[in-house]
Write a protein that holds these residues in place. Sequence first.
Motif, PDB file in Angstrom:
ATOM      1  N   PRO A 262      50.322 -11.671-101.745  1.00  0.00           N
ATOM      2  CA  PRO A 262      50.222 -11.498-100.291  1.00  0.00           C
ATOM      3  C   PRO A 262      50.185 -12.850 -99.578  1.00  0.00           C
ATOM      4  CG  PRO A 262      48.705 -10.011-101.413  1.00  0.00           C
ATOM      5  CD  PRO A 262      49.263 -10.922-102.470  1.00  0.00           C
ATOM      6  N   GLY A 263      50.888 -12.930 -98.467  1.00  0.00           N
ATOM      7  CA  GLY A 263      50.932 -14.172 -97.696  1.00  0.00           C
ATOM      8  C   GLY A 263      52.068 -15.092 -98.062  1.00  0.00           C
ATOM      9  N   THR A 264      52.897 -14.716 -99.043  1.00  0.00           N
ATOM     10  CA  THR A 264      54.027 -15.570 -99.431  1.00  0.00           C
ATOM     11  C   THR A 264      55.327 -15.152 -98.756  1.00  0.00           C
ATOM     12  OG1 THR A 264      54.369 -14.212-101.409  1.00  0.00           O
ATOM     13  CG2 THR A 264      53.030 -16.213-101.645  1.00  0.00           C
ATOM     14  N   GLY A 265      55.288 -14.109 -97.925  1.00  0.00           N
ATOM     15  CA  GLY A 265      56.469 -13.765 -97.140  1.00  0.00           C
ATOM     16  C   GLY A 265      57.314 -12.651 -97.694  1.00  0.00           C
ATOM     17  N   ARG A 266      56.739 -11.756 -98.505  1.00  0.00           N
ATOM     18  CA  ARG A 266      57.547 -10.666 -99.042  1.00  0.00           C
ATOM     19  C   ARG A 266      58.125  -9.796 -97.922  1.00  0.00           C
ATOM     20  NH1 ARG A 266      54.680  -7.373-103.769  1.00  0.00           N
ATOM     21  NH2 ARG A 266      53.263  -6.933-102.046  1.00  0.00           N
ATOM     22  N   ARG A 267      57.295  -9.449 -96.943  1.00  0.00           N
ATOM     23  CA  ARG A 267      57.766  -8.561 -95.892  1.00  0.00           C
ATOM     24  C   ARG A 267      58.723  -9.273 -94.919  1.00  0.00           C
ATOM     25  NH1 ARG A 267      55.520  -3.751 -95.711  1.00  0.00           N
ATOM     26  NH2 ARG A 267      56.088  -3.453 -93.527  1.00  0.00           N
ATOM     27  N   PHE A 268      58.714 -10.579 -94.939  1.00  0.00           N
ATOM     28  CA  PHE A 268      59.674 -11.337 -94.137  1.00  0.00           C
ATOM     29  C   PHE A 268      61.082 -11.256 -94.724  1.00  0.00           C
ATOM     30  CE2 PHE A 268      61.760 -15.480 -93.237  1.00  0.00           C
ATOM     31  CZ  PHE A 268      61.849 -15.368 -91.859  1.00  0.00           C
ATOM     32  N   THR A 269      61.178 -10.864 -95.996  1.00  0.00           N
ATOM     33  CA  THR A 269      62.474 -10.834 -96.687  1.00  0.00           C
ATOM     34  C   THR A 269      63.486  -9.982 -95.947  1.00  0.00           C
ATOM     35  OG1 THR A 269      61.393 -11.177 -98.831  1.00  0.00           O
ATOM     36  CG2 THR A 269      63.615 -10.246 -98.856  1.00  0.00           C
ATOM     37  N   LYS A 270      63.063  -8.807 -95.491  1.00  0.00           N
ATOM     38  CA  LYS A 270      63.994  -7.908 -94.802  1.00  0.00           C
ATOM     39  C   LYS A 270      64.611  -8.580 -93.587  1.00  0.00           C
ATOM     40  CE  LYS A 270      62.028  -4.789 -92.351  1.00  0.00           C
ATOM     41  NZ  LYS A 270      61.240  -3.577 -92.018  1.00  0.00           N
ATOM     42  N   ARG A 271      63.816  -9.278 -92.813  1.00  0.00           N
ATOM     43  CA  ARG A 271      64.325  -9.934 -91.606  1.00  0.00           C
ATOM     44  C   ARG A 271      65.305 -11.043 -91.961  1.00  0.00           C
ATOM     45  NH1 ARG A 271      58.682 -11.452 -89.055  1.00  0.00           N
ATOM     46  NH2 ARG A 271      59.974 -12.487 -87.478  1.00  0.00           N
ATOM     47  N   LEU A 272      65.015 -11.775 -93.018  1.00  0.00           N
ATOM     48  CA  LEU A 272      65.895 -12.850 -93.441  1.00  0.00           C
ATOM     49  C   LEU A 272      67.214 -12.299 -93.974  1.00  0.00           C
ATOM     50  CD1 LEU A 272      66.172 -15.893 -93.801  1.00  0.00           C
ATOM     51  CD2 LEU A 272      65.104 -15.668 -96.047  1.00  0.00           C
ATOM     52  N   VAL A 273      67.147 -11.233 -94.775  1.00  0.00           N
ATOM     53  CA  VAL A 273      68.365 -10.600 -95.298  1.00  0.00           C
ATOM     54  C   VAL A 273      69.239 -10.125 -94.140  1.00  0.00           C
ATOM     55  CG1 VAL A 273      69.275  -8.651 -96.608  1.00  0.00           C
ATOM     56  CG2 VAL A 273      67.320  -9.928 -97.486  1.00  0.00           C
ATOM     57  N   ARG A 274      68.613  -9.453 -93.175  1.00  0.00           N
ATOM     58  CA  ARG A 274      69.395  -8.926 -92.053  1.00  0.00           C
ATOM     59  C   ARG A 274      70.079 -10.053 -91.278  1.00  0.00           C
ATOM     60  NH1 ARG A 274      69.173  -3.998 -90.150  1.00  0.00           N
ATOM     61  NH2 ARG A 274      67.147  -3.569 -91.115  1.00  0.00           N
TER      62      ARG A 274
END
Length: 646
Positions: free
Chosen positions: A430-442
């Motif tokens: 947690p805190g390493t940006g897993r959920r940010f991945t979707k935004r970056l992929v898009r």
Amino acid sequence: MTTLAGDWPAEISALAHAVRPEWAAVDRVWAEVTRDHEDIHLLRQAGKQPLSFLAEAFTIAYNRRLLGEFATRLIKQSLVDEGDLEQFDKALQQLLGQSPFVFQVFQNSAFAPVNALRAFQGALHACDLVCRIDIDKRQVGTGVLIRPNLVATAAHVVLELLARTPDRALARRVDGSLLAAPDTLKRLTLTFNDFDRVVLAPASPPAGAAVALHPDWLAWGSPPTPIEQTALSEVRDVDGIAEPDGPWDLAIIRLAEGRDLIPPRFLGRPPRAAFQIHVLHHPHGVQEFGEPLLWSIGQLDEQLGEPPMRYLHDANTFGGSSGAPVFDSAWRLVALHQGGCRSLQDTAGAAALEPTARNRAVPVRSWCDNIDGIVPGEDTPYVRELRDDPAGPPHPYPVIGRRETQQRLWRGIRPGAPAADRLLIVRGAPGTGRRFTKRLVRAMVEAHGGVVAALDLANAAGDDAARFAQRIAGVLSAAPPQPPHGEALTTAPRQVRQRVAPAIYGTWEELAAHRPVWLVLEALDRVPPALADIVAGLLRRLPEYPLLRLVLVGWVDPPPPGFEPSVEELAPPTAADVAYRLTPPGTDPAGDLVHAVATLVALQPDTGYPRPTASWPCSPRGRRRCRRGRPVVTGAVPTVAAGGPS
């Protein structure tokens, strides 16, 4: 065939029926068109008469004077079938009047306008790929985007910027490539002109934006032959040109950042019989600021050498057309225009040209299949700013870190990517940006023509296989998969393998018929075994579907054999990540800068700001700080003022 229900005007109905049912891509176009209109709240709901949504969208766009922009974006994204394009254009003209999409065109010896919307759907996209090239503010040639961050032109266009040996010969790298001379970056300008503005103001200075170039701007180059550099050149002379070294009169220019455009397809081995060609070029001509984008139509009717070393064509050109793309009628890149005997001094001179006069072009065949091989070094077009992100602030804001993720995504975006590059498994604390991945992929995938469908499985723990299939089908904007003969689906392994999973594969494959599709599944560490079995099946079948890409966030099971390189373990951001964002695109940060950033990050808690995390800016507090322009370094994006860090 699905038809539009309701009493809609015939023109609106015709527009809606002409759009391909690639709903994820349509959603993205609608979001782009309405981005600056916060009072427009129309959204498509999966499974809720998408044609009715289109009719409403076209009606709103017409009433808000957005119809031209909406239609143009749909066409540029290949969302209008070529067979429906004429009816689509007629409906537009009934609503808007005569179509504004008109180019100046040379068709052999006749100078006449051509309606590009009616003539060629591919022309709209191809025009966005063409740039004018200036040296010391003089227009000298034309270029074409061949990768998001690479532009091809003729080497003789930039000949005065190339390095020389003491005896004035062209200097070479070890691999035989040409070299740029020192201090030439500031002399060279590449400008991509927006199609609409070129048409509306043909005599004004170019309205497009000049793009930033990589400090090492010449990625690769092959000179013209010595005779091609003189007035003695004869269009049919191919002496001294041979495979593999040519020479090919080619310069590949590296941009600092990738363009949000889909590069052209190539036709490396065209038919031997004569065929129609289209040359898009930015000549200097007689205009004070150079000609607007010109479209020359002709035939490529002679191929010199075996295999062909040069082509001859009869499309008319001006001075400054060198390096322009030569397309076939399907808008595949065949060659780069070089020069010849059909170069005009003004538009009135076309009729005086000899019918047998020919221009010369250089085939792309020698390099189009090996661009990645001949261009050395790192060429990932990193996303440096997130734009139009519903989870972020209203203005563009910088991306920090996740360079490895972007390198992996870029390998997967490339045509013909192997299965291991089309899978990304993201893990991390947690805190390493897993959920940010979707935004970056898009952000990265949609910029290069792909479609992204994302599904958060955090709330899917209670799903059975049927509900899970409906979730995936819904996010892919398709009808839920149905079992044979109306039988109920269960979570039994046999049912999952034989019915549910194949239905999902079929939905996925159908959507990927026209463009690459990325499926992002989040929170996979929370799904029950039956649903994990479906995901594992998708993973195993990935090699069978070359247009499909899969991103698994939180997948903890070992990948299948051969997919081990597809796993990325996320880590907290580093000072180097921040330093890269503070460094001009295409360059590495200096050691002193990395050290200074590390010192500032260590001091950050003493100033009252939190320690760097990758998820902090996604929180309400992070977004509030961003809107107030208060700087803070984070792992995924820094929340800073609209102008970015200074």
